[in-house]
Design an enzyme around this catalytic site. Structure first.
Site, PDB file in Angstrom:
ATOM      1  N   GLU A  56       0.819  -1.216   0.000  1.00 58.86           N
ATOM      2  CA  GLU A  56       0.000   0.000   0.000  1.00 58.86           C
ATOM      3  C   GLU A  56       0.849   1.261   0.000  1.00 58.86           C
ATOM      4  O   GLU A  56       1.917   1.300   0.632  1.00 58.86           O
ATOM      5  CB  GLU A  56      -0.885   0.022   1.258  1.00 58.86           C
ATOM      6  CG  GLU A  56      -1.849  -1.137   1.302  1.00 58.86           C
ATOM      7  CD  GLU A  56      -2.474  -1.342   2.674  1.00 58.86           C
ATOM      8  OE1 GLU A  56      -3.588  -1.877   2.724  1.00 58.86           O
ATOM      9  OE2 GLU A  56      -1.864  -0.979   3.689  1.00 58.86           O
ATOM     10  N   LYS A  69       3.607   6.835   3.038  1.00 56.31           N
ATOM     11  CA  LYS A  69       4.203   5.622   3.606  1.00 56.31           C
ATOM     12  C   LYS A  69       4.047   4.500   2.601  1.00 56.31           C
ATOM     13  O   LYS A  69       3.003   4.395   1.939  1.00 56.31           O
ATOM     14  CB  LYS A  69       3.516   5.258   4.916  1.00 56.31           C
ATOM     15  CG  LYS A  69       4.028   3.944   5.534  1.00 56.31           C
ATOM     16  CD  LYS A  69       3.593   3.776   6.975  1.00 56.31           C
ATOM     17  CE  LYS A  69       2.218   3.182   7.090  1.00 56.31           C
ATOM     18  NZ  LYS A  69       1.886   2.857   8.494  1.00 56.31           N
ATOM     19  N   THR A  84       5.220  -9.665   9.112  1.00 55.58           N
ATOM     20  CA  THR A  84       3.947  -9.445   8.407  1.00 55.58           C
ATOM     21  C   THR A  84       3.908  -8.045   7.799  1.00 55.58           C
ATOM     22  O   THR A  84       3.436  -7.856   6.680  1.00 55.58           O
ATOM     23  CB  THR A  84       2.771  -9.620   9.400  1.00 55.58           C
ATOM     24  OG1 THR A  84       2.802 -10.961   9.894  1.00 55.58           O
ATOM     25  CG2 THR A  84       1.426  -9.355   8.755  1.00 55.58           C
ATOM     26  N   ARG A 112       2.866   4.287  16.102  1.00 55.23           N
ATOM     27  CA  ARG A 112       1.727   5.150  15.741  1.00 55.23           C
ATOM     28  C   ARG A 112       0.397   4.419  15.823  1.00 55.23           C
ATOM     29  O   ARG A 112      -0.620   4.977  16.234  1.00 55.23           O
ATOM     30  CB  ARG A 112       1.945   5.841  14.395  1.00 55.23           C
ATOM     31  CG  ARG A 112       1.596   5.042  13.120  1.00 55.23           C
ATOM     32  CD  ARG A 112       0.119   5.183  12.751  1.00 55.23           C
ATOM     33  NE  ARG A 112      -0.190   4.949  11.368  1.00 55.23           N
ATOM     34  CZ  ARG A 112      -0.786   3.857  10.889  1.00 55.23           C
ATOM     35  NH1 ARG A 112      -1.111   2.843  11.659  1.00 55.23           N
ATOM     36  NH2 ARG A 112      -1.050   3.756   9.601  1.00 55.23           N
ATOM     37  N   ALA A 139       3.901  -8.864  16.377  1.00 53.36           N
ATOM     38  CA  ALA A 139       4.805  -7.705  16.386  1.00 53.36           C
ATOM     39  C   ALA A 139       4.174  -6.450  16.987  1.00 53.36           C
ATOM     40  O   ALA A 139       4.848  -5.662  17.655  1.00 53.36           O
ATOM     41  CB  ALA A 139       5.258  -7.429  14.954  1.00 53.36           C
ATOM     42  N   ASP A 161      -3.053 -15.952  22.410  1.00 60.11           N
ATOM     43  CA  ASP A 161      -2.609 -16.150  21.020  1.00 60.11           C
ATOM     44  C   ASP A 161      -2.675 -17.648  20.727  1.00 60.11           C
ATOM     45  O   ASP A 161      -2.450 -18.470  21.624  1.00 60.11           O
ATOM     46  CB  ASP A 161      -1.172 -15.635  20.833  1.00 60.11           C
ATOM     47  CG  ASP A 161      -0.786 -15.480  19.366  1.00 60.11           C
ATOM     48  OD1 ASP A 161      -0.593 -14.322  18.920  1.00 60.11           O
ATOM     49  OD2 ASP A 161      -0.667 -16.508  18.652  1.00 60.11           O
ATOM     50  N   ASP A 227      -7.851  -5.135   8.455  1.00 63.95           N
ATOM     51  CA  ASP A 227      -7.493  -3.866   7.810  1.00 63.95           C
ATOM     52  C   ASP A 227      -7.355  -4.006   6.305  1.00 63.95           C
ATOM     53  O   ASP A 227      -6.619  -3.260   5.669  1.00 63.95           O
ATOM     54  CB  ASP A 227      -6.205  -3.304   8.441  1.00 63.95           C
ATOM     55  CG  ASP A 227      -5.018  -4.239   8.272  1.00 63.95           C
ATOM     56  OD1 ASP A 227      -5.206  -5.370   7.797  1.00 63.95           O
ATOM     57  OD2 ASP A 227      -3.891  -3.836   8.620  1.00 63.95           O
ATOM     58  N   LYS A 231     -10.571  -9.398   5.146  1.00 59.06           N
ATOM     59  CA  LYS A 231      -9.775  -9.677   6.356  1.00 59.06           C
ATOM     60  C   LYS A 231     -10.424  -8.953   7.536  1.00 59.06           C
ATOM     61  O   LYS A 231     -10.280  -7.739   7.679  1.00 59.06           O
ATOM     62  CB  LYS A 231      -8.358  -9.158   6.101  1.00 59.06           C
ATOM     63  CG  LYS A 231      -7.364  -9.315   7.231  1.00 59.06           C
ATOM     64  CD  LYS A 231      -5.961  -9.083   6.681  1.00 59.06           C
ATOM     65  CE  LYS A 231      -4.902  -8.984   7.747  1.00 59.06           C
ATOM     66  NZ  LYS A 231      -4.342  -7.637   7.879  1.00 59.06           N
ATOM     67  N   SER A 292     -10.121   0.217  13.557  1.00 61.55           N
ATOM     68  CA  SER A 292      -8.839   0.765  13.092  1.00 61.55           C
ATOM     69  C   SER A 292      -8.356   0.075  11.812  1.00 61.55           C
ATOM     70  O   SER A 292      -8.323  -1.156  11.743  1.00 61.55           O
ATOM     71  CB  SER A 292      -7.817   0.559  14.219  1.00 61.55           C
ATOM     72  OG  SER A 292      -6.507   0.643  13.742  1.00 61.55           O
ATOM     73  N   VAL A 293      -8.002   0.879  10.826  1.00 55.18           N
ATOM     74  CA  VAL A 293      -7.327   0.312   9.644  1.00 55.18           C
ATOM     75  C   VAL A 293      -6.006   1.020   9.355  1.00 55.18           C
ATOM     76  O   VAL A 293      -5.141   0.483   8.659  1.00 55.18           O
ATOM     77  CB  VAL A 293      -8.216   0.349   8.369  1.00 55.18           C
ATOM     78  CG1 VAL A 293      -9.432  -0.550   8.518  1.00 55.18           C
ATOM     79  CG2 VAL A 293      -8.650   1.754   8.009  1.00 55.18           C
TER      80      VAL A 293
HETATM   81  P1  NAD Z   1       2.102 -10.659  13.356  1.00 52.80           P
HETATM   82  O1  NAD Z   1       2.022 -11.638  12.244  1.00 52.80           O
HETATM   83  O2  NAD Z   1       3.429 -10.299  13.902  1.00 52.80           O
HETATM   84  O3  NAD Z   1       1.222 -11.195  14.601  1.00 52.80           O
HETATM   85  C1  NAD Z   1      -0.070 -11.722  14.466  1.00 52.80           C
HETATM   86  C2  NAD Z   1      -0.349 -12.637  15.653  1.00 52.80           C
HETATM   87  O4  NAD Z   1      -1.725 -13.052  15.585  1.00 52.80           O
HETATM   88  C3  NAD Z   1       0.499 -13.893  15.676  1.00 52.80           C
HETATM   89  O5  NAD Z   1       1.151 -14.032  16.917  1.00 52.80           O
HETATM   90  C4  NAD Z   1      -0.521 -15.021  15.435  1.00 52.80           C
HETATM   91  O6  NAD Z   1      -0.186 -16.229  16.083  1.00 52.80           O
HETATM   92  C5  NAD Z   1      -1.784 -14.394  16.035  1.00 52.80           C
HETATM   93  N1  NAD Z   1      -3.026 -15.003  15.568  1.00 52.80           N
HETATM   94  C6  NAD Z   1      -3.376 -15.331  14.291  1.00 52.80           C
HETATM   95  N2  NAD Z   1      -4.616 -15.863  14.296  1.00 52.80           N
HETATM   96  C7  NAD Z   1      -5.041 -15.852  15.576  1.00 52.80           C
HETATM   97  C8  NAD Z   1      -6.237 -16.262  16.221  1.00 52.80           C
HETATM   98  N3  NAD Z   1      -7.250 -16.815  15.543  1.00 52.80           N
HETATM   99  N4  NAD Z   1      -6.357 -16.095  17.573  1.00 52.80           N
HETATM  100  C9  NAD Z   1      -5.330 -15.544  18.279  1.00 52.80           C
HETATM  101  N5  NAD Z   1      -4.159 -15.158  17.742  1.00 52.80           N
HETATM  102  C10 NAD Z   1      -4.028 -15.301  16.397  1.00 52.80           C
HETATM  103  O7  NAD Z   1       1.316  -9.369  12.861  1.00 52.80           O
HETATM  104  P2  NAD Z   1       1.396  -7.884  13.451  1.00 52.80           P
HETATM  105  O8  NAD Z   1       2.463  -7.098  12.817  1.00 52.80           O
HETATM  106  O9  NAD Z   1       1.328  -7.943  14.962  1.00 52.80           O
HETATM  107  O10 NAD Z   1       0.018  -7.311  12.876  1.00 52.80           O
HETATM  108  C11 NAD Z   1      -1.209  -7.816  13.351  1.00 52.80           C
HETATM  109  C12 NAD Z   1      -2.316  -7.315  12.456  1.00 52.80           C
HETATM  110  O11 NAD Z   1      -2.464  -5.901  12.617  1.00 52.80           O
HETATM  111  C13 NAD Z   1      -2.069  -7.546  10.974  1.00 52.80           C
HETATM  112  O12 NAD Z   1      -3.263  -8.009  10.401  1.00 52.80           O
HETATM  113  C14 NAD Z   1      -1.725  -6.173  10.430  1.00 52.80           C
HETATM  114  O13 NAD Z   1      -2.081  -6.019   9.088  1.00 52.80           O
HETATM  115  C15 NAD Z   1      -2.561  -5.301  11.343  1.00 52.80           C
HETATM  116  N6  NAD Z   1      -2.106  -3.917  11.470  1.00 52.80           N
HETATM  117  C16 NAD Z   1      -3.049  -2.957  11.505  1.00 52.80           C
HETATM  118  C17 NAD Z   1      -2.670  -1.635  11.642  1.00 52.80           C
HETATM  119  C18 NAD Z   1      -3.713  -0.575  11.735  1.00 52.80           C
HETATM  120  O14 NAD Z   1      -3.401   0.615  11.656  1.00 52.80           O
HETATM  121  N7  NAD Z   1      -4.955  -0.927  11.939  1.00 52.80           N
HETATM  122  C19 NAD Z   1      -1.313  -1.285  11.728  1.00 52.80           C
HETATM  123  C20 NAD Z   1      -0.358  -2.302  11.719  1.00 52.80           C
HETATM  124  C21 NAD Z   1      -0.763  -3.630  11.591  1.00 52.80           C
END
Ligand code: NAD
Length: 346
Positions: A56, A69, A84, A112, A139, A161, A227, A231, A292-293
């Site tokens: 994106e 970004k 991810t 942020r 993360a 988790d 987001d 999904k 939040s997205v």
């Molecule tokens: P990541 O892959 O590091 O962590 C995701 C975690 O979710 C993993 O530990 C995984 O085991 C766990 N998980 C997956 N399915 C699960 C379930 N059914 N029940 C419980 N735990 C489960 O990803 P991340 O970097 O932490 O990002 C998480 C999400 O947040 C992603 O979808 C990312 O796109 C989204 N995100 C959104 C924003 C925003 O502004 N809204 C910003 C950054 C990331």
């Protein structure tokens, strides 16, 4: 010369300034920019989808500065030992179009996103909220925990988790950080008794991380993981019971939890609540949801803060990224001497 903050510099900045101070200042910068919402160019991000994820571009500008970004979302990267989400960002002067600041944005995005979640909760959660559940301990998760502790004083966490290694990593990272962590065996027990529920999982499906029967009255939901088109994390019935708050409506209708709802499903944009132009929570028993997205104005605020922190701490490099010929029309003159030298040497 372009000011540059890489991974090494941002690590030093957070260490030097302190993560609590960075997060609370980030909330202030976000709040200030949401207050002047109408001064920004507001367009949904440009998303390029592929079977494994999305890439994106997120641009915006005010009168003085432009930012964008580059960010991805690849839920299956983990299986290849990759993250991810990774990101980089750039700021430029609107007046000249010249880039002035280039930065890593993977750590900055986590800061942020967490600060944005905390800002929304500051306006929407019950003021006496004490306990937060976090579902998804990847993360983003520790940043979310840190922001809610620093900004709202949340010191009790109930976490879950599917992956025990992610849970162990979260517990290890949160040790000594002023929070009590209870690890739960399933999401239902994590959300029991929680005043705030953060869902921050990664999958490229319409998942049901929270089902309707898990969500009691008065809870604030901070839904971060859903987001992208296709999904989502929340069962649709939850949305019907909740008051839903979004960043930019037209982007969230495509990417957020509300993609499950009809196109006229009522939502409130958060800037309206922050400016006092729309109510936030109106009853103790109301379910509020921040869908939040992530929106470009948040990245603008984050880059603005990081640029200030870099200048304040001296933690940055300067990059020879933009040409600066003495005669702006003589661009060829910049490469001609080097070409002549190379020809002579040959
Ligand atoms: P990541 O892959 O590091 O962590 C995701 C975690 O979710 C993993 O530990 C995984 O085991 C766990 N998980 C997956 N399915 C699960 C379930 N059914 N029940 C419980 N735990 C489960 O990803 P991340 O970097 O932490 O990002 C998480 C999400 O947040 C992603 O979808 C990312 O796109 C989204 N995100 C959104 C924003 C925003 O502004 N809204 C910003 C950054 C990331």
């Amino acid at each position: 010369m372009v000011q540059f903050v890489g991974v090494s510099e941002i690590r030093r900045i957070v260490a030097q300034v302190g993560i609590d101070a960075v997060l609370t200042r980030m909330v202030d910068y976000l709040e200030a920019d949401f207050r002047r919402w109408d001064r920004f160019e507001r367009i949904p991000r440009l998303a390029s989808h592929s079977p494994g994820g999305v890439i994106e571009l997120m641009p915006t500008q005010d009168d003085a500065l432009y930012s964008f970004k580059y960010v991805n979302g690849h839920p299956y990267n983990f299986e290849r030992g990759l993250q991810t989400v990774v990101a980089i960002g750039l700021m430029a002067e609107v007046d000249t179009g010249y880039p002035v600041f280039l930065s890593e944005m993977t750590i900055l995005t986590a800061l942020r996103t967490a600060a944005m979640s905390a800002l929304a909760a500051k306006h929407l959660a019950r003021p006496d909220a004490k306990t937060m559940a976090i579902i998804g301990l990847g993360a983003q998760s520790e940043f979310q925990a840190a922001a809610f502790r620093a900004v709202l004083g949340i010191e009790t966490l109930r976490v879950y988790d599917v992956d025990p290694a992610a849970t162990a990593k979260f517990v290890r990272n949160m040790a000594g950080r002023g929070v009590r962590v209870t690890v739960c065996e399933e999401p239902g027990s994590a959300v029991t008794g929680a005043d705030i529920v953060t869902t921050v999982t990664a999958d490229k499906v319409q998942a049901t991380i929270l089902s309707d029967n898990m969500v009691g009255t008065g809870v604030h939901l901070n839904a971060v993981g859903g987001d992208c088109p296709g999904k989502t994390e929340l069962q649709k019935d939850i949305l019907s019971r909740a008051s839903v708050f979004v960043e930019l409506t037209e982007q969230t209708r495509i990417e957020g939890e509300i993609q499950q709802m009809p196109a006229d499903f009522p939502v409130t944009e958060l800037w309206q609540v922050i400016r006092g132009e729309a109510p936030g929570r109106t009853r103790r028993d109301e379910i509020t949801l921040f869908d939040s997205v992530g929106f470009a104005v948040e990245d603008f605020a984050a880059l603005r803060l990081l640029r200030d922190l870099a200048t304040e701490t001296g933690q940055y490099e300067t990059l020879d990224l933009i040409t600066a010929p003495a005669d702006p029309r003589d661009l060829f003159g910049l490469i001609a001497p080097a070409m002549a030298e190379a020809a002579q040497a040959a």
